[in-house]
Structure formats: structure tokens, C-alpha cells
Design an enzyme around this catalytic site. Structure first.
Site, PDB file in Angstrom:
ATOM      1  N   SER A   1       0.818  -1.217   0.000  1.00 48.51           N
ATOM      2  CA  SER A   1       0.000   0.000   0.000  1.00 48.51           C
ATOM      3  C   SER A   1       0.852   1.268   0.000  1.00 48.51           C
ATOM      4  CB  SER A   1      -0.961   0.001   1.189  1.00 48.51           C
ATOM      5  OG  SER A   1      -0.286  -0.249   2.400  1.00 48.51           O
TER       6      SER A   1
ATOM      7  N   ARG B   1       4.609  -4.886  16.674  1.00 45.94           N
ATOM      8  CA  ARG B   1       3.204  -4.463  16.721  1.00 45.94           C
ATOM      9  C   ARG B   1       2.336  -5.554  17.355  1.00 45.94           C
ATOM     10  NH1 ARG B   1       2.667  -3.253  10.479  1.00 45.94           N
ATOM     11  NH2 ARG B   1       3.757  -5.267  10.578  1.00 45.94           N
TER      12      ARG B   1
ATOM     13  N   ASP C   1      -0.983  -9.013  12.395  1.00 45.07           N
ATOM     14  CA  ASP C   1      -2.333  -9.503  12.108  1.00 45.07           C
ATOM     15  C   ASP C   1      -2.746 -10.649  13.027  1.00 45.07           C
ATOM     16  OD1 ASP C   1      -2.739  -7.758   9.844  1.00 45.07           O
ATOM     17  OD2 ASP C   1      -1.295  -9.008   8.778  1.00 45.07           O
TER      18      ASP C   1
ATOM     19  N   HIS D   1       6.497 -13.013   7.908  1.00 45.95           N
ATOM     20  CA  HIS D   1       6.468 -11.636   7.418  1.00 45.95           C
ATOM     21  C   HIS D   1       7.502 -11.509   6.311  1.00 45.95           C
ATOM     22  CE1 HIS D   1       6.813  -7.226   7.337  1.00 45.95           C
ATOM     23  NE2 HIS D   1       5.618  -7.215   7.905  1.00 45.95           N
TER      24      HIS D   1
ATOM     25  N   HIS E   1      -2.346  -8.800   2.133  1.00 47.14           N
ATOM     26  CA  HIS E   1      -1.941  -7.531   2.762  1.00 47.14           C
ATOM     27  C   HIS E   1      -2.980  -7.157   3.806  1.00 47.14           C
ATOM     28  CE1 HIS E   1       0.127  -3.907   3.455  1.00 47.14           C
ATOM     29  NE2 HIS E   1      -0.195  -3.203   2.381  1.00 47.14           N
TER      30      HIS E   1
END
Length: 429
Positions: A234, A320, A366, A311, A264
């Protein structure tokens, strides 16, 4: 001339704590540094560049940001406005500067009626990301960069209307995104912005959530999902599309279309669905390590990957993920799905490591976010990518402003045939 008049009017209202004035001071210095670099080292071959695979916000780790950036209250999670200030200036803002920026964003957040009408032209059944991209494209009608470019503006000042577009876009996205949520999943009634709330809290409020813990989680969510490296689909898409001087609205709409892919931005919803499939299989989230191990092998043997693990860049546990885990340990330690996520973290890496097919067996961002959103009542996982999109604007906006400030060139990716690639690989070996 309309752009210059609007900028002059805004400038008169700005104080010493505002973001534009800060940029106005530092942009010329950076422009000169780039000119010097190109002149003295334009032909230098840098070779292969490697770096520790971590996440940094202007050199700061996520724990650094949590410790240093202003929050809504002492010890609170970083405010998205503080992250935006940091990414744009490279400086840690004061609480006064953050409050000033929050007020400015609220003042820019008015949505024209035709943007809502453009969304309403789509069926309610349209994917939330389709509606979101449509809303962003409708906002493009008001692009200050497009007006300034058509009216004639010096290249060195391209960043100024880009700044106006980027901040207007960032300011308006929560209202557009909340409208889509209320339209698609709820009663369709708009919940107006609360002028007493910051960016993240206001977004949660307009969605229909007012639990203080949810407001705090939304601040954290937006901050850590803003951006971490320009190579993700993105962010890089926004840079690529903006390189021929497409305005920020066009560039960000393209970025959203990249974010909408299952590899994504859709990944967090895939994780939550997979976790729910585990619960459905065993009838409870309270399962043994052996049962979980068997289910993971079953997933892998079916040709699927374990969602939320691995990843493309990171080679360690995503920070994160870690900060969301710490948030959960503080606020919802006994939640059954959180406890299942914790158990998955203990079981998956050894299995993936033993198989030897992945470079990074550790959890990414995620693997955790969907469970937290689900806990606070935002259970519509097909909407999660829109949350990601709103967050990503905080990273993409500064990138586009600095692209224009530094006069970065039109990007021209090279392409070679398979035969040429084979020949090059043969020579290098």
C-alpha cells in the site's frame, strides 16, 4: 489563485505550534541536502544495503514511541496526531503541538454531500473497501494540488498543496469510514464527530463505540498500523502512483486497492476467521496444546498457511504484535480468545521452524488485532481492512509530502524477460 488565497487565509490562523510552520522551516534545508547529495554522489554505486529487520518510526521503536509521544492522558498510548507530527518532522511533539494538530484536523473534516452520494450509489452489499475507495475518489474533486498545478506553481512549492490535500484526506477519512460502517453493518445513522475527542477516539466514537478502553485501543491501533517501511504494497503503491504528480487522493485510492488484497490488509480478518474455525472444531477456545498442534498440522497439510505468522521483511516477532499483547494483558487477560492467541504463539513457531519452510516463524501484527477488535464489539471482520486503511494514511501522507518536497523523480520500474533474467543469474553465479 484560489489555492494561494486559501493558503494565505489558513496561514494567518496558524500559531507557532502548528505543523505547517514547522515544515516550512525544515523543508528548504532538506531540499538543499538532496541537491548536494545528487551533485556530489549522483553516480556513486551504493551496492547492497542491509539493515536490522525491525520497525522504526523516524528511528524510534514502538516502545520508544509509547514512552515518548504524548497520549490522551499520562501513560496513555501514543496519539495518532503525535505519530503524524513525528513522521512529518522527525521531531517529538509537545502535547500543545499535538492538541493544535488535533484541532486542525477536526477543522478540516467536513465531508461534501456528493461524497456520501457517491457511496450511496453502490449497493449496501458492496465490500467495505470498494465503498471506501469510492469515497476517497469522490473527495478528489477538491484537490488543492490539482488546482495549484493547473494554475502554475513552482516545483519547489509542490509540497505545500500536497500538504493541504494530505491533511484534508487524513482528517476526512474517519468520517467516510464510519459512514460506511454504519451504512453496511448498522442502522445507517451518522454519528457526528465530537469536538472534544482526538483523532483515534473520534473514529471509534463515530463507529458507535464509547468504551474508554476501546477509544484507547483505537489510538494504539491507528498509531502502529500507520506505516513502517515504504516497501509494503500500500505505501509503495501510493509512492509509485504519486511519482507522475498524481495528487494524494488518487495515490491513496490506489494504495487502498493494494491494501484490499488477502496477502496484505485482509490478513487480520483471515486470522480471526481461522481462530474461530479452531473454536468451532473443538466447541470451546479452551483446548489442549496437543489438540492445537494437531489442528495446525491439519491446516498446513491442507496446503494453507497459518494466518498471522511469517512476514516478508521481519525476521523476529513483530513489535506491533507485542504491544497489542501487552495491551491485552493489561485490559483483557482472561478473555478466552486472547488466551487462545497466546497458546497459538507458543505452539506455531516450533512447528514452522521444524518444517524449515519459512524464514520467519514468528507472529506478525495480524495475529493479534482481530481478537482485540472482536473483544470490544467490532465483530465485522470484513471491515477490518478499512480500519487499516484509515491508519495507513498517517504514514502515507507524510511520505507523499516529502516526495514532493524533495522533488523525487517519476518512478520507472525496470522489466526483463525470463531469458534475460536467467542469463544474468548465470553470470552472477
Amino acid at each position: 489563485m484560489a489555492f494561494f488565497k486559501s493558503v494565505a487565509a489558513i496561514s494567518r490562523l496558524r500559531s507557532r505550534v502548528d505543523l505547517f510552520s514547522e515544515l516550512k522551516e525544515i523543508v528548504p534545508e532538506h531540499q538543499e541536502r538532496v541537491k548536494k547529495l545528487k551533485k556530489e554522489y549522483g553516480n556513486a554505486e551504493l551496492g547492497k544495503i542491509t539493515a536490522d529487520m525491525g520497525i522504526r518510526f523516524r528511528g524510534m521503536t514502538i516502545p520508544d514511541c509509547q514512552k515518548t509521544l504524548p497520549g490522551a492522558f499520562p501513560g496513555g498510548e501514543p496519539l495518532p496526531e503525535a505519530v503524524l507530527w513525528l513522521l512529518l518532522t522527525g521531531k517529538i511533539p509537545s502535547k500543545e503541538q499535538v492538541d493544535s494538530l488535533a484541532q486542525e484536523l477536526r477543522s478540516r473534516a467536513t465531508i461534501p454531500d456528493y461524497a456520501y452520494k457517491a457511496i450511496d450509489a453502490l449497493p449496501v452489499s458492496a465490500h467495505a473497501m470498494t465503498q471506501f475507495t469510492t469515497g476517497v475518489m469522490a473527495l478528489q474533486v477538491q484537490s488543492e494540488f490539482q488546482k495549484a498545478y493547473e494554475g502554475g506553481i513552482a516545483k519547489a512549492r509542490y509540497w505545500e498543496p500536497t500538504y493541504e490535500d494530505s491533511l484534508n484526506l487524513i482528517a476526512r477519512l474517519p468520517s467516510i469510514a464510519a459512514y460506511i460502517y454504519r451504512r453496511k453493518y448498522k442502522d445507517g445513522k451518522i454519528i457526528p464527530m465530537d469536538d472534544s475527542l482526538d483523532y483515534g477516539a473520534n473514529y471509534a466514537h463515530m463507529l458507535g463505540f464509547d468504551d474508554p478502553e476501546m477509544l484507547e485501543f483505537m489510538r494504539l491501533y491507528i498509531s502502529i498500523h500507520s506505516d513502517h517501511e515504504g516497501g509494503n504494497v500500500s505505501s509503495h503503491t501510493a509512492h509509485l502512483v504519486a511519482s507522475p504528480l498524481s495528487d494524494p487522493y488518487l495515490a491513496f485510492a490506489a494504495a487502498l486497492n493494494g491494501l484490499a488484497g488477502p496477502l496484505h490488509g485482509l490478513a487480520n480478518q483471515e486470522v480471526l476467521r481461522w481462530i474461530r474455525s479452531i473454536v468451532a472444531e473443538f466447541g470451546t477456545p479452551d483446548i489442549s496444546t496437543e489438540q492445537l498442534s494437531d489442528y495446525i498440522h491439519k491446516t498446513l497439510n491442507s496446503g494453507q498457511v497459518v494466518p498471522g505468522y511469517g512476514h516478508g521483511v521481519l525476521r523476529k516477532t513483530d513489535p506491533r504484535y507485542t504491544c497489542q499483547r501487552e495491551f491485552a494483558l493489561k485490559h483483557l487477560p482472561n478473555d478466552p480468545l486472547f488466551q487462545l492467541v497466546s497458546k497459538i504463539k507458543e505452539v506455531v513457531p516450533p512447528i514452522l521452524t521444524k518444517l524449515g519452510k519459512v524464514k520467519n516463524p514468528w507472529p506478525n501484527v495480524d495475529a493479534h488485532s482481530g481478537v482485540l477488535l472482536n473483544y470490544y464489539g467490532l465483530t465485522e471482520e470484513s471491515y477490518y481492512t478499512v480500519l487499516f486503511g484509515v491508519s495507513r494514511s498517517i504514514g502515507v501522507g507524510p511520505q507523499l509530502i516529502w516526495d514532493r518536497a524533495l522533488g523525487l523523480a517519476l518512478e520507472r520500474p525496470k522489466s526483463v524477460t525470463l531469458e534475460k533474467l536467467e542469463a544474468l543469474c548465470g553470470k552472477s553465479s
